[in-house]
Design a protein around this motif. Structure first.
Motif, mmCIF file in Angstrom:
data_model
loop_
_atom_site.group_PDB
_atom_site.id
_atom_site.type_symbol
_atom_site.label_atom_id
_atom_site.label_comp_id
_atom_site.label_asym_id
_atom_site.label_seq_id
_atom_site.Cartn_x
_atom_site.Cartn_y
_atom_site.Cartn_z
ATOM 1 N N ALA A 1 2.910 10.952 4.070
ATOM 2 C CA ALA A 1 2.828 10.971 2.606
ATOM 3 C C ALA A 1 1.440 11.388 2.121
ATOM 4 O O ALA A 1 1.184 11.405 0.919
ATOM 5 C CB ALA A 1 3.205 9.601 2.044
ATOM 6 N N GLY A 2 0.540 11.701 3.057
ATOM 7 C CA GLY A 2 -0.738 12.261 2.647
ATOM 8 C C GLY A 2 -1.968 11.414 2.871
ATOM 9 O O GLY A 2 -3.067 11.829 2.495
ATOM 10 N N ALA A 3 -1.826 10.240 3.459
ATOM 11 C CA ALA A 3 -3.012 9.430 3.745
ATOM 12 C C ALA A 3 -3.927 10.198 4.691
ATOM 13 O O ALA A 3 -3.451 10.920 5.576
ATOM 14 C CB ALA A 3 -2.622 8.094 4.377
ATOM 15 N N VAL A 4 -5.229 10.059 4.499
ATOM 16 C CA VAL A 4 -6.158 10.763 5.377
ATOM 17 C C VAL A 4 -6.428 9.983 6.664
ATOM 18 O O VAL A 4 -6.833 10.564 7.663
ATOM 19 C CB VAL A 4 -7.484 11.113 4.672
ATOM 20 N N GLU A 5 -6.174 8.678 6.627
ATOM 21 C CA GLU A 5 -6.341 7.867 7.833
ATOM 22 C C GLU A 5 -5.607 6.544 7.662
ATOM 23 O O GLU A 5 -5.311 6.121 6.552
ATOM 24 C CB GLU A 5 -7.819 7.618 8.121
ATOM 25 N N PHE A 6 -5.327 5.898 8.773
ATOM 26 C CA PHE A 6 -4.647 4.599 8.812
ATOM 27 C C PHE A 6 -5.367 3.786 9.871
ATOM 28 O O PHE A 6 -5.201 4.037 11.063
ATOM 29 C CB PHE A 6 -3.171 4.799 9.175
ATOM 30 N N LEU A 7 -6.215 2.873 9.442
ATOM 31 C CA LEU A 7 -7.034 2.089 10.363
ATOM 32 C C LEU A 7 -6.455 0.698 10.554
ATOM 33 O O LEU A 7 -6.135 0.008 9.590
ATOM 34 C CB LEU A 7 -8.460 1.956 9.825
ATOM 35 N N ALA A 8 -6.350 0.295 11.804
ATOM 36 C CA ALA A 8 -5.908 -1.063 12.133
ATOM 37 C C ALA A 8 -7.139 -1.902 12.459
ATOM 38 O O ALA A 8 -8.040 -1.448 13.174
ATOM 39 C CB ALA A 8 -4.956 -1.032 13.318
ATOM 40 N N LYS A 9 -7.196 -3.091 11.891
ATOM 41 C CA LYS A 9 -8.304 -4.000 12.180
ATOM 42 C C LYS A 9 -8.180 -4.505 13.603
ATOM 43 O O LYS A 9 -7.070 -4.670 14.086
ATOM 44 C CB LYS A 9 -8.268 -5.186 11.213
ATOM 45 N N PRO A 10 -9.253 -4.756 14.262
ATOM 46 C CA PRO A 10 -10.645 -4.553 13.838
ATOM 47 C C PRO A 10 -11.090 -3.120 14.116
ATOM 48 O O PRO A 10 -10.537 -2.431 14.976
ATOM 49 C CB PRO A 10 -11.416 -5.526 14.718
ATOM 50 N N GLY B 1 0.815 -1.204 0.000
ATOM 51 C CA GLY B 1 0.000 0.000 0.000
ATOM 52 C C GLY B 1 0.848 1.252 0.000
ATOM 53 O O GLY B 1 0.517 2.246 -0.654
ATOM 54 N N LEU B 2 1.954 1.214 0.729
ATOM 55 C CA LEU B 2 2.868 2.357 0.743
ATOM 56 C C LEU B 2 3.492 2.582 -0.628
ATOM 57 O O LEU B 2 3.670 3.726 -1.057
ATOM 58 C CB LEU B 2 3.948 2.173 1.807
ATOM 59 N N ASP B 3 3.811 1.481 -1.323
ATOM 60 C CA ASP B 3 4.349 1.604 -2.683
ATOM 61 C C ASP B 3 3.315 2.228 -3.615
ATOM 62 O O ASP B 3 3.643 3.097 -4.431
ATOM 63 C CB ASP B 3 4.764 0.241 -3.237
ATOM 64 N N LEU B 4 2.064 1.780 -3.511
ATOM 65 C CA LEU B 4 0.999 2.324 -4.348
ATOM 66 C C LEU B 4 0.795 3.806 -4.046
ATOM 67 O O LEU B 4 0.655 4.623 -4.960
ATOM 68 C CB LEU B 4 -0.296 1.550 -4.134
ATOM 69 N N GLN B 5 0.804 4.159 -2.781
ATOM 70 C CA GLN B 5 0.654 5.554 -2.394
ATOM 71 C C GLN B 5 1.778 6.392 -3.007
ATOM 72 O O GLN B 5 1.530 7.473 -3.558
ATOM 73 C CB GLN B 5 0.653 5.683 -0.876
ATOM 74 N N ALA B 6 3.010 5.916 -2.921
ATOM 75 C CA ALA B 6 4.156 6.645 -3.485
ATOM 76 C C ALA B 6 3.995 6.812 -4.996
ATOM 77 O O ALA B 6 4.281 7.883 -5.545
ATOM 78 C CB ALA B 6 5.459 5.921 -3.162
ATOM 79 N N ARG B 7 3.523 5.777 -5.656
ATOM 80 C CA ARG B 7 3.330 5.858 -7.108
ATOM 81 C C ARG B 7 2.247 6.875 -7.468
ATOM 82 O O ARG B 7 2.416 7.686 -8.375
ATOM 83 C CB ARG B 7 2.981 4.491 -7.667
ATOM 84 N N LEU B 8 1.130 6.815 -6.754
ATOM 85 C CA LEU B 8 0.054 7.779 -7.003
ATOM 86 C C LEU B 8 0.542 9.205 -6.762
ATOM 87 O O LEU B 8 0.237 10.114 -7.535
ATOM 88 C CB LEU B 8 -1.155 7.466 -6.120
ATOM 89 N N ASN B 9 1.311 9.397 -5.697
ATOM 90 C CA ASN B 9 1.867 10.718 -5.404
ATOM 91 C C ASN B 9 2.826 11.178 -6.504
ATOM 92 O O ASN B 9 2.790 12.337 -6.918
ATOM 93 C CB ASN B 9 2.573 10.732 -4.055
ATOM 94 N N SER B 10 3.668 10.279 -6.978
ATOM 95 C CA SER B 10 4.648 10.648 -8.008
ATOM 96 C C SER B 10 3.962 11.003 -9.326
ATOM 97 O O SER B 10 4.480 11.815 -10.092
ATOM 98 C CB SER B 10 5.668 9.539 -8.224
ATOM 99 N N GLU B 11 2.787 10.405 -9.555
ATOM 100 C CA GLU B 11 2.024 10.702 -10.771
ATOM 101 C C GLU B 11 1.028 11.846 -10.540
ATOM 102 O O GLU B 11 0.212 12.148 -11.400
ATOM 103 C CB GLU B 11 1.309 9.444 -11.255
ATOM 104 N N ARG B 12 1.108 12.464 -9.361
ATOM 105 C CA ARG B 12 0.305 13.621 -8.982
ATOM 106 C C ARG B 12 -1.199 13.368 -8.987
ATOM 107 O O ARG B 12 -1.988 14.266 -9.279
ATOM 108 C CB ARG B 12 0.656 14.830 -9.843
ATOM 109 N N HIS B 13 -1.593 12.145 -8.639
ATOM 110 C CA HIS B 13 -3.015 11.838 -8.473
ATOM 111 C C HIS B 13 -3.436 12.335 -7.100
ATOM 112 O O HIS B 13 -2.758 12.095 -6.111
ATOM 113 C CB HIS B 13 -3.274 10.330 -8.578
ATOM 114 N N LYS B 14 -4.531 13.027 -7.038
ATOM 115 C CA LYS B 14 -5.047 13.563 -5.777
ATOM 116 C C LYS B 14 -6.234 12.711 -5.322
ATOM 117 O O LYS B 14 -7.384 13.112 -5.453
ATOM 118 C CB LYS B 14 -5.452 15.029 -5.934
ATOM 119 N N ILE B 15 -5.943 11.532 -4.832
ATOM 120 C CA ILE B 15 -6.964 10.588 -4.377
ATOM 121 C C ILE B 15 -6.832 10.443 -2.867
ATOM 122 O O ILE B 15 -5.750 10.128 -2.370
ATOM 123 C CB ILE B 15 -6.767 9.209 -5.043
ATOM 124 N N PRO B 16 -7.927 10.665 -2.131
ATOM 125 C CA PRO B 16 -7.838 10.441 -0.682
ATOM 126 C C PRO B 16 -7.576 8.959 -0.400
ATOM 127 O O PRO B 16 -8.236 8.094 -0.972
ATOM 128 C CB PRO B 16 -9.209 10.858 -0.153
#
Length: 65
Positions: free
Chosen positions: A40-49, A6-21
């Motif tokens: 890196a800009g995540a709006v939240e980080f939820l741990a299960k449960p 997920g962190l890799d995906l977030q970095a990729r989205l950021n590098s491509e300047r996608h503004k997705i929450p």
């Protein structure tokens, strides 16, 4: 998730300047991972449960940004 974290995906989205929450959902997160995602800009980080109401509240807040 297969192939990239997920962190890799977030970095990729950021590098491509996608503004997705981004809300991370994990059963295996730790404090360092949480802080990295939030810095890196995540709006939240939820741990299960967590409850449906908690997730829905964060989704509503993210969509209001």
């Amino acid at each position: 998730m297969s192939g990239m974290s997920g962190l890799d995906l977030q970095a990729r989205l950021n590098s491509e300047r996608h503004k997705i929450p981004i809300i991370f959902i994990t059963a295996h997160g730790d404090t360092n991972m949480r802080m990295q995602a939030l810095r890196a800009g995540a709006v939240e980080f939820l741990a299960k449960p967590f409850s449906d109401d908690v997730l829905l509240g964060h989704v509503r807040a993210a969509l209001a940004l």
